[in-house]
Motif scaffolding. Structure first.
Motif, PDB file in Angstrom:
ATOM      1  N   HIS A   1     -10.581   7.276  -9.812  1.00  0.00           N
ATOM      2  CA  HIS A   1      -9.395   7.305 -10.668  1.00  0.00           C
ATOM      3  C   HIS A   1      -8.970   8.750 -10.894  1.00  0.00           C
ATOM      4  O   HIS A   1      -9.764   9.566 -11.363  1.00  0.00           O
ATOM      5  N   SER A   2      -7.731   9.056 -10.555  1.00  0.00           N
ATOM      6  CA  SER A   2      -7.209  10.397 -10.795  1.00  0.00           C
ATOM      7  C   SER A   2      -6.609  10.466 -12.189  1.00  0.00           C
ATOM      8  O   SER A   2      -5.890   9.556 -12.626  1.00  0.00           O
ATOM      9  N   GLU A   3      -6.907  11.554 -12.852  1.00  0.00           N
ATOM     10  CA  GLU A   3      -6.462  11.788 -14.220  1.00  0.00           C
ATOM     11  C   GLU A   3      -4.965  11.508 -14.381  1.00  0.00           C
ATOM     12  O   GLU A   3      -4.149  11.924 -13.553  1.00  0.00           O
TER      13      GLU A   3
ATOM     14  N   GLY B   1      -0.674   8.179 -18.972  1.00  0.00           N
ATOM     15  CA  GLY B   1      -1.049   6.773 -18.884  1.00  0.00           C
ATOM     16  C   GLY B   1      -2.390   6.464 -19.508  1.00  0.00           C
ATOM     17  O   GLY B   1      -2.536   5.502 -20.263  1.00  0.00           O
ATOM     18  N   ASP B   2      -3.400   7.293 -19.227  1.00  0.00           N
ATOM     19  CA  ASP B   2      -4.759   7.034 -19.687  1.00  0.00           C
ATOM     20  C   ASP B   2      -4.913   7.251 -21.190  1.00  0.00           C
ATOM     21  O   ASP B   2      -5.569   6.467 -21.871  1.00  0.00           O
ATOM     22  N   ALA B   3      -4.344   8.334 -21.716  1.00  0.00           N
ATOM     23  CA  ALA B   3      -4.550   8.683 -23.124  1.00  0.00           C
ATOM     24  C   ALA B   3      -3.376   8.300 -24.016  1.00  0.00           C
ATOM     25  O   ALA B   3      -3.580   7.933 -25.169  1.00  0.00           O
ATOM     26  N   LEU B   4      -2.147   8.378 -23.482  1.00  0.00           N
ATOM     27  CA  LEU B   4      -0.964   8.152 -24.321  1.00  0.00           C
ATOM     28  C   LEU B   4      -0.360   6.763 -24.151  1.00  0.00           C
ATOM     29  O   LEU B   4       0.580   6.414 -24.852  1.00  0.00           O
ATOM     30  N   GLY B   5      -0.879   5.981 -23.211  1.00  0.00           N
ATOM     31  CA  GLY B   5      -0.401   4.616 -23.028  1.00  0.00           C
ATOM     32  C   GLY B   5       0.976   4.510 -22.410  1.00  0.00           C
ATOM     33  O   GLY B   5       1.705   3.543 -22.660  1.00  0.00           O
ATOM     34  N   SER B   6       1.358   5.473 -21.577  1.00  0.00           N
ATOM     35  CA  SER B   6       2.672   5.440 -20.939  1.00  0.00           C
ATOM     36  C   SER B   6       2.888   4.128 -20.192  1.00  0.00           C
ATOM     37  O   SER B   6       1.991   3.631 -19.507  1.00  0.00           O
TER      38      SER B   6
ATOM     39  N   ASP C   1      -3.637   1.114 -17.380  1.00  0.00           N
ATOM     40  CA  ASP C   1      -4.049  -0.279 -17.174  1.00  0.00           C
ATOM     41  C   ASP C   1      -5.103  -0.386 -16.069  1.00  0.00           C
ATOM     42  O   ASP C   1      -6.044  -1.175 -16.176  1.00  0.00           O
ATOM     43  N   GLN C   2      -4.950   0.405 -15.003  1.00  0.00           N
ATOM     44  CA  GLN C   2      -5.936   0.393 -13.927  1.00  0.00           C
ATOM     45  C   GLN C   2      -7.288   0.912 -14.409  1.00  0.00           C
ATOM     46  O   GLN C   2      -8.336   0.358 -14.064  1.00  0.00           O
ATOM     47  N   LEU C   3      -7.269   1.971 -15.221  1.00  0.00           N
ATOM     48  CA  LEU C   3      -8.517   2.510 -15.749  1.00  0.00           C
ATOM     49  C   LEU C   3      -9.208   1.485 -16.648  1.00  0.00           C
ATOM     50  O   LEU C   3     -10.418   1.263 -16.528  1.00  0.00           O
ATOM     51  N   ALA C   4      -8.453   0.840 -17.521  1.00  0.00           N
ATOM     52  CA  ALA C   4      -9.027  -0.186 -18.404  1.00  0.00           C
ATOM     53  C   ALA C   4      -9.593  -1.348 -17.591  1.00  0.00           C
ATOM     54  O   ALA C   4     -10.687  -1.841 -17.874  1.00  0.00           O
ATOM     55  N   TYR C   5      -8.862  -1.782 -16.584  1.00  0.00           N
ATOM     56  CA  TYR C   5      -9.312  -2.863 -15.701  1.00  0.00           C
ATOM     57  C   TYR C   5     -10.655  -2.486 -15.066  1.00  0.00           C
ATOM     58  O   TYR C   5     -11.598  -3.278 -15.040  1.00  0.00           O
ATOM     59  N   ALA C   6     -10.728  -1.252 -14.554  1.00  0.00           N
ATOM     60  CA  ALA C   6     -11.946  -0.783 -13.880  1.00  0.00           C
ATOM     61  C   ALA C   6     -13.114  -0.704 -14.851  1.00  0.00           C
ATOM     62  O   ALA C   6     -14.224  -1.156 -14.537  1.00  0.00           O
ATOM     63  N   LEU C   7     -12.904  -0.141 -16.030  1.00  0.00           N
ATOM     64  CA  LEU C   7     -13.993  -0.011 -16.993  1.00  0.00           C
ATOM     65  C   LEU C   7     -14.488  -1.380 -17.450  1.00  0.00           C
ATOM     66  O   LEU C   7     -15.700  -1.583 -17.602  1.00  0.00           O
TER      67      LEU C   7
ATOM     68  N   LEU D   1     -11.722  -4.057  -3.477  1.00  0.00           N
ATOM     69  CA  LEU D   1     -11.411  -4.972  -4.565  1.00  0.00           C
ATOM     70  C   LEU D   1     -10.046  -4.593  -5.125  1.00  0.00           C
ATOM     71  O   LEU D   1      -9.846  -3.441  -5.535  1.00  0.00           O
ATOM     72  N   PRO D   2      -9.092  -5.518  -5.155  1.00  0.00           N
ATOM     73  CA  PRO D   2      -7.760  -5.183  -5.668  1.00  0.00           C
ATOM     74  C   PRO D   2      -7.762  -5.050  -7.187  1.00  0.00           C
ATOM     75  O   PRO D   2      -8.598  -5.639  -7.877  1.00  0.00           O
ATOM     76  N   ILE D   3      -6.828  -4.266  -7.677  1.00  0.00           N
ATOM     77  CA  ILE D   3      -6.583  -4.165  -9.116  1.00  0.00           C
ATOM     78  C   ILE D   3      -5.245  -4.838  -9.367  1.00  0.00           C
ATOM     79  O   ILE D   3      -4.221  -4.386  -8.868  1.00  0.00           O
ATOM     80  N   VAL D   4      -5.279  -5.917 -10.126  1.00  0.00           N
ATOM     81  CA  VAL D   4      -4.071  -6.695 -10.373  1.00  0.00           C
ATOM     82  C   VAL D   4      -3.552  -6.374 -11.778  1.00  0.00           C
ATOM     83  O   VAL D   4      -4.213  -6.678 -12.775  1.00  0.00           O
ATOM     84  N   ILE D   5      -2.398  -5.728 -11.828  1.00  0.00           N
ATOM     85  CA  ILE D   5      -1.767  -5.327 -13.084  1.00  0.00           C
ATOM     86  C   ILE D   5      -0.368  -5.919 -13.116  1.00  0.00           C
ATOM     87  O   ILE D   5       0.391  -5.793 -12.156  1.00  0.00           O
ATOM     88  N   ASP D   6      -0.028  -6.557 -14.222  1.00  0.00           N
ATOM     89  CA  ASP D   6       1.327  -7.091 -14.378  1.00  0.00           C
ATOM     90  C   ASP D   6       2.304  -5.949 -14.624  1.00  0.00           C
ATOM     91  O   ASP D   6       2.054  -5.096 -15.485  1.00  0.00           O
ATOM     92  N   PRO D   7       3.398  -5.917 -13.886  1.00  0.00           N
ATOM     93  CA  PRO D   7       4.391  -4.862 -14.117  1.00  0.00           C
ATOM     94  C   PRO D   7       5.108  -5.074 -15.453  1.00  0.00           C
ATOM     95  O   PRO D   7       5.088  -6.166 -16.020  1.00  0.00           O
TER      96      PRO D   7
END
Length: 189
Positions: A49-51, A55-60, A67-73, A164-170
């Motif tokens: 995961h690239s910083e 998105g990761d800290a401010l919820g953009s 969302d991808q980071l949360a999915y992965a964790l 493994l795919p990461i499925v995120i709703d747009p």
């Protein structure tokens, strides 16, 4: 091979996603993280995961990074494995240039065109540190959690047994961004 890498001790990292361990790897001025949930097994789930501060800290909502980071964790907390968190903000163009790219996107440029307008490639990231971190832990085979074929092709020194795919709703703010990732960057969305 990478040289002069400084490695921190391993520390506990309890989080809202679960109980992890964390270790930092300093390469020049960049400090990367391995966020671990043991046991790994022979073929751990790995997310590279690239910083993405916005998105990761401010919820953009402009991207799907947080969302991808949360999915992965969440997945790694259940199955074991690791997130390799690379300090490559804005596809490695830096925070200042990323915000300039955001401003161009506000004017109608897509994410790739904005990077080009600023004089960068669509994606400036590199993945040598991934090989170093995986070797540090003695990992030879992984199940890679990604939608990005560039990562699959760029990660060397380990066998990628499965993607493994990461499925995120747009959402209304990132639909075009995700479409550009799919159509122009070949992401497997």
């Amino acid at each position: 091979m990478l040289q002069n890498i400084k490695i921190s001790d391993v520390a506990n990292l309890p989080s809202r996603f679960g109980k992890f361990k964390v270790q930092a790897f300093k390469q020049g001025h960049k400090e990367h993280l391995a966020i671990l949930r043991e046991p790994f097994g022979d073929t751990p789930v790995v997310r590279v995961h690239s910083e993405c501060l916005t998105g990761d800290a401010l919820g953009s909502l402009k991207c799907d990074c947080g969302d991808q980071l949360a999915y992965a964790l969440n997945m790694i907390e259940k199955e074991g494995g690791m997130v390799i968190y690379l300090r490559q903000e804005g596809r490695n163009i830096g925070l200042l240039n990323k915000i300039n790219a955001y401003a161009l996107q506000d004017k109608g440029f897509d994410t790739v065109a904005a990077n080009h307008q600023l004089g960068f490639a669509a994606d400036e990231r590199t993945y040598e540190m991934v090989q170093f971190i995986l070797a540090h832990y003695g990992i030879k085979k992984i199940r890679l959690l990604t939608n990005n074929p560039q990562k699959i092709n760029a990660i060397e020194g380990v066998e990628i047994v499965e993607r493994l795919p990461i499925v995120i709703d747009p959402n209304e703010h990132n639909e075009n961004y995700l479409q550009v990732k799919k159509e122009q960057m070949g992401h497997l969305i």
